[in-house]
Structures are given as C-alpha cells and as structure tokens.
Motif scaffolding. Structure first.
Motif, mmCIF file in Angstrom:
data_model
loop_
_atom_site.group_PDB
_atom_site.id
_atom_site.type_symbol
_atom_site.label_atom_id
_atom_site.label_comp_id
_atom_site.label_asym_id
_atom_site.label_seq_id
_atom_site.Cartn_x
_atom_site.Cartn_y
_atom_site.Cartn_z
ATOM 1 N N THR A 1 -3.316 -8.313 8.253
ATOM 2 C CA THR A 1 -3.355 -6.850 8.199
ATOM 3 C C THR A 1 -3.927 -6.276 9.492
ATOM 4 O O THR A 1 -3.406 -5.292 10.043
ATOM 5 C CB THR A 1 -4.199 -6.379 6.996
ATOM 6 O OG1 THR A 1 -3.592 -6.845 5.788
ATOM 7 C CG2 THR A 1 -4.297 -4.861 6.955
ATOM 8 N N LEU A 2 -4.996 -6.894 10.006
ATOM 9 C CA LEU A 2 -5.604 -6.423 11.257
ATOM 10 C C LEU A 2 -4.632 -6.549 12.427
ATOM 11 O O LEU A 2 -4.561 -5.659 13.288
ATOM 12 C CB LEU A 2 -6.883 -7.211 11.551
ATOM 13 C CG LEU A 2 -8.068 -6.963 10.610
ATOM 14 C CD1 LEU A 2 -9.226 -7.890 10.969
ATOM 15 C CD2 LEU A 2 -8.529 -5.506 10.691
ATOM 16 N N ILE A 3 -3.876 -7.627 12.463
ATOM 17 C CA ILE A 3 -2.905 -7.824 13.545
ATOM 18 C C ILE A 3 -1.802 -6.771 13.463
ATOM 19 O O ILE A 3 -1.424 -6.158 14.477
ATOM 20 C CB ILE A 3 -2.302 -9.242 13.482
ATOM 21 C CG1 ILE A 3 -3.379 -10.292 13.774
ATOM 22 C CG2 ILE A 3 -1.147 -9.384 14.479
ATOM 23 C CD1 ILE A 3 -2.952 -11.722 13.471
ATOM 24 N N GLU A 4 -1.312 -6.538 12.266
ATOM 25 C CA GLU A 4 -0.229 -5.560 12.102
ATOM 26 C C GLU A 4 -0.714 -4.143 12.407
ATOM 27 O O GLU A 4 0.024 -3.348 13.010
ATOM 28 C CB GLU A 4 0.335 -5.660 10.685
ATOM 29 C CG GLU A 4 1.104 -6.960 10.452
ATOM 30 C CD GLU A 4 1.522 -7.166 9.006
ATOM 31 O OE1 GLU A 4 2.494 -7.903 8.782
ATOM 32 O OE2 GLU A 4 0.870 -6.595 8.103
ATOM 33 N N ASP A 5 -1.952 -3.822 12.040
ATOM 34 C CA ASP A 5 -2.508 -2.505 12.371
ATOM 35 C C ASP A 5 -2.628 -2.348 13.881
ATOM 36 O O ASP A 5 -2.356 -1.268 14.434
ATOM 37 C CB ASP A 5 -3.886 -2.330 11.709
ATOM 38 C CG ASP A 5 -3.784 -2.142 10.199
ATOM 39 O OD1 ASP A 5 -2.665 -1.891 9.704
ATOM 40 O OD2 ASP A 5 -4.830 -2.258 9.516
ATOM 41 N N TRP A 6 -3.050 -3.416 14.544
ATOM 42 C CA TRP A 6 -3.181 -3.381 16.008
ATOM 43 C C TRP A 6 -1.816 -3.169 16.673
ATOM 44 O O TRP A 6 -1.696 -2.385 17.625
ATOM 45 C CB TRP A 6 -3.828 -4.673 16.509
ATOM 46 C CG TRP A 6 -3.779 -4.835 17.994
ATOM 47 C CD1 TRP A 6 -4.525 -4.169 18.933
ATOM 48 C CD2 TRP A 6 -2.910 -5.705 18.732
ATOM 49 N NE1 TRP A 6 -4.184 -4.569 20.191
ATOM 50 C CE2 TRP A 6 -3.198 -5.505 20.107
ATOM 51 C CE3 TRP A 6 -1.933 -6.629 18.372
ATOM 52 C CZ2 TRP A 6 -2.534 -6.218 21.110
ATOM 53 C CZ3 TRP A 6 -1.271 -7.337 19.370
ATOM 54 C CH2 TRP A 6 -1.567 -7.121 20.723
ATOM 55 N N MET A 7 -0.797 -3.840 16.165
ATOM 56 C CA MET A 7 0.550 -3.669 16.723
ATOM 57 C C MET A 7 1.024 -2.223 16.588
ATOM 58 O O MET A 7 1.645 -1.676 17.514
ATOM 59 C CB MET A 7 1.533 -4.616 16.028
ATOM 60 C CG MET A 7 1.350 -6.079 16.398
ATOM 61 S SD MET A 7 2.509 -7.169 15.519
ATOM 62 C CE MET A 7 4.075 -6.562 16.132
ATOM 63 N N LYS A 8 0.700 -1.588 15.449
ATOM 64 C CA LYS A 8 1.071 -0.183 15.259
ATOM 65 C C LYS A 8 0.375 0.696 16.287
ATOM 66 O O LYS A 8 0.969 1.626 16.845
ATOM 67 C CB LYS A 8 0.719 0.268 13.849
ATOM 68 C CG LYS A 8 1.614 -0.336 12.771
ATOM 69 C CD LYS A 8 1.137 0.052 11.370
ATOM 70 C CE LYS A 8 1.973 -0.630 10.299
ATOM 71 N NZ LYS A 8 1.454 -0.374 8.929
#
Length: 361
Positions: A54-61
C-alpha cells in the motif's frame, strides 16, 4: 498506455527503498520509512506484505506514475534455496519459499513477493536479481575440515556481480569470459573469485575472512571455543563479539573508517595499527582467492562503502598491486544493479531463469 518504467523494490528491516527507472535513468526514488510500532502488529515478516504494498502504491500515485505504465517490477532477492546467479522470473514456487523463509526470515524475502503482486496488477514482468542465496561454489570450496560444518555460499552477490559486469564491459569482454577477484568492503567484507562470471568461492562475511568495521572475521577457533565455555559470556554476548561489535569496533569503539582516519591523522598509534591490520587482512584474503583462479586474473575489483577511502585502497594496493590491475567501484548501488538485471532480460541480452528449474525442490 505506454509501458516505459521499471519499478525497483528493496525492502529493509525498517524501510523499503523504491525507485522508478526509465531505461538506465532514475525518474523517482525514495526510502519509505516504517515506524517500529507499525511493524509490531505483524507476527512474521511475510505478514508485512500488504502494509508495504500500500505504501509503495501510494508513493507511485504521488509521483504521478500509473501502475499500467510499468513494464517490469524487480525486487531484492531473499533467502531462497541455493541457486546460480542471474535474473529470475518470480514464480509461485519462489513465492512459497519466500513466504515460509526457506533459509530464514529476512526483509529481502518481501522483495519478490511485492514485485510479483504489483507486476500482476500492471500486467508486467516480475524479477529478482542475484540474491544472497546465490551458490556457485566448486565442490572443493565446501570443505571446512569438520564434516558437520560445511562452508556455505553467503555473500554480497548482487553488488559483486554488478561491478564484475561493469569491469568486463570496460575491458570489452563478456563477464562469462573474464576472471576477477572482487572484494566488497562494507560493514562486512566478502571476497570472491569469479571464474568466467561464477562466484566459485567466498568468505562468509559473518564468520570468516578479514575483520571488518563490525565483524571479527576468522578467529582462532581453539581460543573461541575456550571463551564460549568459560562461563563468562552467554551466546548473545559471544555473537556480538563476532558480529555487530567485533572487528574495528571492538578495537577502537567505532565502525566509521573516516573517524579512524581522523584519529590516525591526529597521531593515534592504536588506530594506525588496527587500520593497517585490516588492510593487511583484506589483501591477504584477496591473495588467497587469487589462488583459486590459478593466477589467471583479468583484474582485482574493490567495491563497497569503504572503497571511497583512497587511503585504505592505497594500503591494500601495496600488497596486491603486483597480481593484476586494480579497479575501484566505490559504494553499493543496489537499486541500479537490480534495474540492470531486469533490463538485460527485457532487452533479450540475457534469458530469465526459472527458479524451480535451477534449484532442488
């Protein structure tokens, strides 16, 4: 959507390093920190998967990079079964071993798990590259002198292989046609002879070889045995002497080579002797590994954090300079090495290996 990016994931115990590459160029990178209290809720490392994803995907956004734009996701390889080096496609058999912690629990086990999950959502490829579990030992290298204690292949494979490839390219050779002795100088020290690209021996940085800023390296076994049974120390205290608080730290109270060099400049003779002894032991290990290649060496490569020290490199060169040209690649750029491993496959320069075809399951 145009698939143009490679996402690199390198999980650590309390952080996850992430980077997005477009070919060889980094477009975004960050170290995602994880609070200890957040991690306490997970019983096993593998249970942290959804939290970190989730943290990685939030960072990508935040970076404005859509999952659909990924052509591949590459993760740091974990403690898998002994395996040849190379770039591996993440498979279900690999995921199973990463989840169970086949050779132990380590944060890097999450690398392949996270890469596969995100890549599947992106309809992209998922890989790991040269994990710690790389084992290309010749059979003779496994003997220790005690049948119950086999020497194991554990070392800084990712960086060692990466700098060897760069050195081969500079010499206009393929790594498969070059012989190197590679010394990774960090908190632990790994010295490996690479025979036609294969790491056919290693000193285990936790147990053998030269002492380092934090580790004792090989020590007198009889004296160590007597220390263990003296009743003065428990197992944890002995382990701390060997790993974490051994080596330069034990002698001088610091693991920072730059600080030791300042002490030497200020006239500290104890610091000078310890520093010289470490350089001497590193050079001696390089010499030992050179014999494995029977003197047929294209170059000696020095890498890792301590390779930034010109003073230390000069001290080591005094001992080994006669053997072969010495090439220096300071630092340990794991993110770059992981991206390069993925690109070699994506460009059809190398074929991705299949885990279950390379290991015994």
């Amino acid at each position: 959507m145009c698939k143009e990016y490679v996402l690199v994931i390198n999980p650590g115990s309390t952080s996850t390093k992430v980077a997005i590459f477009k070919e060889e160029t980094v477009s975004h990178e960050k170290k995602l920190e994880h609070a200890v209290d957040d991690l306490k809720q997970f019983e096993k490392l593998a249970d942290q998967y959804s939290y970190r994803k989730t943290l990685i995907e939030d960072w990508m956004k935040e970076c404005g990079v859509k999952v659909d734009s990924l052509r591949a996701v590459v993760g740091r390889g974990g403690l898998l079964r002994p395996m040849p080096g190379g770039t591996y496609r993440v498979t279900e058999a690999m995921i199973k071993d990463l989840q169970t912690g086949y050779q132990g629990e380590h944060a890097s086990n999450l690398g392949g798990i996270l890469a596969k999950a995100i890549a599947d959502e992106a309809d992209a490829e998922s890989y790991i590259v040269d994990p710690v579990a790389v084992d290309e030992f010749e059979n003779l290298a496994r003997f220790s002198g005690v049948p119950e204690l086999e020497r194991k292949s554990l070392g800084h494979a990712l960086n060692i292989k990466a700098v060897a490839r760069r050195a081969a390219e500079e010499g206009q050779k393929s790594i498969d046609n070059a012989n190197f002795v590679v010394a990774h100088l960090g908190g632990g020290i790994s010295v490996a002879p690479l025979l036609k690209g294969r790491a056919v021996d290693y000193n285990n940085a936790n147990e053998m070889g030269p002492f380092s800023p934090e580790r004792a390296g090989g020590v007198p076994s009889g004296d160590l045995m007597r220390m263990c049974f003296s009743g003065k120390y428990n197992q944890k205290e002995i382990m701390n002497k060997l790993r974490g608080y051994g080596g330069m730290t034990a002698y001088l109270g610091t693991n920072d080579v730059r600080e030791v060099e300042k002490q030497i400049e200020a006239g500290n003779q104890d610091a000078k002797r310890v520093y010289e002894a470490m350089a001497y032991q590193i050079a001696k290990e390089i010499g030992a590994m050179a014999t494995v290649l029977k003197g047929e060496i294209d170059a000696i490569i020095i890498t890792g954090g301590m390779a930034y020290s010109e003073k230390l490199i000069a001290a080591i060169k005094e001992y080994i300079g006669f053997m072969a040209p010495v090439m220096v690649y300071p630092g340990e750029d794991e993110m770059l090495a992981l991206n390069e491993g993925a690109l070699r496959v994506l460009r059809n320069e190398e074929e991705a290996k299949i885990y279950e075809e390379e290991v015994e399951i």
